[in-house]
Design an enzyme around this catalytic site. Structure first.
Site, PDB file in Angstrom:
ATOM      1  N   SER A  24      17.283 -14.315  11.757  1.00  0.00           N
ATOM      2  CA  SER A  24      17.089 -12.863  11.685  1.00  0.00           C
ATOM      3  C   SER A  24      15.909 -12.052  12.464  1.00  0.00           C
ATOM      4  O   SER A  24      16.167 -11.596  13.372  1.00  0.00           O
ATOM      5  CB  SER A  24      16.796 -12.209  10.374  1.00  0.00           C
ATOM      6  OG  SER A  24      16.749 -10.895  10.177  1.00  0.00           O
ATOM      7  N   LYS A  45      16.241 -27.373  17.404  1.00  0.00           N
ATOM      8  CA  LYS A  45      16.413 -28.548  17.338  1.00  0.00           C
ATOM      9  C   LYS A  45      17.552 -29.045  18.142  1.00  0.00           C
ATOM     10  O   LYS A  45      18.619 -27.990  18.283  1.00  0.00           O
ATOM     11  CB  LYS A  45      16.298 -29.278  16.190  1.00  0.00           C
ATOM     12  CG  LYS A  45      17.401 -28.707  15.382  1.00  0.00           C
ATOM     13  CD  LYS A  45      17.322 -29.221  13.658  1.00  0.00           C
ATOM     14  CE  LYS A  45      18.258 -28.609  12.758  1.00  0.00           C
ATOM     15  NZ  LYS A  45      18.282 -29.259  11.394  1.00  0.00           N
ATOM     16  N   THR A  81       9.445 -23.083   4.490  1.00  0.00           N
ATOM     17  CA  THR A  81       9.798 -24.286   4.005  1.00  0.00           C
ATOM     18  C   THR A  81       9.900 -25.505   5.038  1.00  0.00           C
ATOM     19  O   THR A  81       9.587 -26.683   4.825  1.00  0.00           O
ATOM     20  CB  THR A  81      10.779 -24.782   2.925  1.00  0.00           C
ATOM     21  OG1 THR A  81      11.698 -24.284   3.355  1.00  0.00           O
ATOM     22  CG2 THR A  81      10.452 -23.876   1.794  1.00  0.00           C
ATOM     23  N   HIS A 105       5.096 -14.471   8.867  1.00  0.00           N
ATOM     24  CA  HIS A 105       4.549 -14.443   7.264  1.00  0.00           C
ATOM     25  C   HIS A 105       3.395 -15.367   7.183  1.00  0.00           C
ATOM     26  O   HIS A 105       3.527 -16.621   7.912  1.00  0.00           O
ATOM     27  CB  HIS A 105       5.735 -14.950   6.677  1.00  0.00           C
ATOM     28  CG  HIS A 105       5.610 -14.913   5.134  1.00  0.00           C
ATOM     29  ND1 HIS A 105       4.954 -14.026   4.169  1.00  0.00           N
ATOM     30  CD2 HIS A 105       5.989 -15.800   3.980  1.00  0.00           C
ATOM     31  CE1 HIS A 105       4.892 -14.262   2.991  1.00  0.00           C
ATOM     32  NE2 HIS A 105       5.609 -15.276   2.972  1.00  0.00           N
ATOM     33  N   ASP A 188       3.570  -9.860  -0.715  1.00  0.00           N
ATOM     34  CA  ASP A 188       4.969 -10.164  -0.361  1.00  0.00           C
ATOM     35  C   ASP A 188       5.625 -11.134  -1.286  1.00  0.00           C
ATOM     36  O   ASP A 188       6.773 -10.872  -1.975  1.00  0.00           O
ATOM     37  CB  ASP A 188       5.022 -10.986   1.084  1.00  0.00           C
ATOM     38  CG  ASP A 188       6.607 -11.069   1.602  1.00  0.00           C
ATOM     39  OD1 ASP A 188       7.206 -10.019   1.998  1.00  0.00           O
ATOM     40  OD2 ASP A 188       7.213 -12.361   1.450  1.00  0.00           O
ATOM     41  N   GLU A 224      28.088  -0.165 -13.950  1.00  0.00           N
ATOM     42  CA  GLU A 224      27.156   0.597 -14.487  1.00  0.00           C
ATOM     43  C   GLU A 224      25.656   0.150 -14.063  1.00  0.00           C
ATOM     44  O   GLU A 224      24.799   0.655 -13.933  1.00  0.00           O
ATOM     45  CB  GLU A 224      27.237   0.856 -16.009  1.00  0.00           C
ATOM     46  CG  GLU A 224      28.443   1.748 -16.478  1.00  0.00           C
ATOM     47  CD  GLU A 224      28.516   2.943 -15.854  1.00  0.00           C
ATOM     48  OE1 GLU A 224      27.319   3.471 -15.354  1.00  0.00           O
ATOM     49  OE2 GLU A 224      29.652   3.550 -15.677  1.00  0.00           O
ATOM     50  N   GLU A 228      26.390   0.632  -9.109  1.00  0.00           N
ATOM     51  CA  GLU A 228      25.722   1.768  -8.711  1.00  0.00           C
ATOM     52  C   GLU A 228      24.267   1.546  -8.560  1.00  0.00           C
ATOM     53  O   GLU A 228      23.443   2.750  -8.256  1.00  0.00           O
ATOM     54  CB  GLU A 228      25.879   2.724 -10.080  1.00  0.00           C
ATOM     55  CG  GLU A 228      27.272   3.062 -10.192  1.00  0.00           C
ATOM     56  CD  GLU A 228      27.607   4.063 -11.441  1.00  0.00           C
ATOM     57  OE1 GLU A 228      26.626   4.761 -11.618  1.00  0.00           O
ATOM     58  OE2 GLU A 228      28.617   4.268 -11.721  1.00  0.00           O
TER      59      GLU A 228
END
Length: 333
Positions: A24, A45, A81, A105, A188, A224, A228
């Protein structure tokens, strides 16, 4: 807060950037760096399915080790990881004095899973949005706010380099906030565990269970407490909690004020503080590392248990009726 005028794009344009990973964030960083006039290569890789995509999009791709040797700024955007092994096997042997190691991060640096040489600049550039949004905003001439942090600065130029990188991916168009690896990592992880992922997931499942146990149809319970939820979160995203309360009915607003504190009470906050302490003292990361070293068996078991919850069975059936809902690959295969 830093903006375009606070960053010098020529700094990163004078460096060679290797982006390790093409998920991403990796694709958004790589393409935007290239479009900003930066020399960039992608490290993947051998045998990676993403290699063909990288080439199709006009970027150079090589192994992580080869890219690390070529680059003098390395942005490590592989999964948390996997980063320690990639650093040990591919990056560390190819680092030179004056190189910079960047992260999206702070987990591996803050908790000491990666320990770069003292002669290497260590910094973070972390867009506060998913990669597809980072890229789309960049292409539209806009940007997603970013965090920057510098952990090691042997040259004294780490902040300027991080700001330049952030500018190259559009961050300074929206605004860049200076932070620390500690604060970014701990906030985070806490947000993910106590609210966004863990807390919300358990709240939804508990609400579903209570309604079904009381005799209501599972389909109604699903609508519900889960379906929603997006409507409410979208309102909060657009204008905060006040906007959400303004937009819902008086009945919903009044009921929320009365009942919300009965669900999330002082005891909940105490348990949240325990979660935060487990993050701060490293207990969570120890469990994360143990899971990886154990072949992800604990994670796979937890995934299996959660996938078998009745809300997942009902949800899959109901989403078949919703032509407007994008279907995940797991449901369309």
């Amino acid at each position: 807060m830093f903006y375009d005028d606070d960053a010098d794009l020529t700094i990163i344009q004078g460096r060679k950037v290797g982006v390790i990973g093409y998920g991403s964030q990796g694709h958004a960083h790589s393409l935007s760096l290239r479009d900003s006039g930066v020399q960039v290569k992608v490290g993947l890789k051998e045998g990676s399915k993403s290699r063909a995509k990288v080439s199709e999009q006009g970027l150079d791709v090589d192994t992580p080790a080869a890219v690390a040797k070529w680059a003098d700024v390395i942005m490590l955007l592989a999964p948390d990881t996997a980063q320690a092994d990639i650093f040990k096997n591919d990056i560390e042997p190819n680092l030179s004095d004056g190189d910079a190691l960047f992260f999206g991060h702070g987990l591996n640096i803050h908790f000491g899973l990666i320990k770069p040489p003292a002669e290497v600049t260590v910094a973070m550039v972390a867009p506060k949005g998913p990669g597809h949004l980072v890229r789309r905003q960049f292409v539209d001439g806009k940007g997603v706010p970013c965090l920057i942090a510098v952990d090691q600065d042997p040259t004294g130029k780490g902040e300027a380099l991080a700001l330049s990188y952030a500018k190259a991916i559009g961050g300074t168009r929206a605004g860049v906030i200076k932070t620390t690896f500690k604060d970014e990592t701990e906030t985070d992880l806490f947000g993910e565990q106590a609210v966004l992922c863990g807390g919300t997931e358990e709240l939804v499942k508990a609400g579903f269970d209570v309604m079904v146990e009381a005799g209501y149809p599972p389909e109604m319970a699903y609508f519900e407490v889960l379906h929603e939820l997006k409507l409410i979160v979208d309102l909060m995203y657009e204008g905060g909690i006040a906007r959400m309360n303004y937009s819902v009915s008086d009945t919903a607003e009044f009921g929320g004020y009365l009942s919300g504190p009965r669900v999330i009470d002082a005891g909940t906050k105490d348990r949240m503080r325990e979660i935060l302490r487990d993050i701060q003292n490293g207990d969570f990361v120890k469990k994360l590392v143990a899971n990886v070293e154990g072949g992800n068996k604990q994670l796979e078991q937890l995934r299996k248990e959660n996938a078998e919850h009745p809300i997942e069975v009902v949800g899959k059936r109901l989403r078949d009726l919703m032509s407007w809902v994008d279907r995940p690959i797991t449901e369309t295969a």
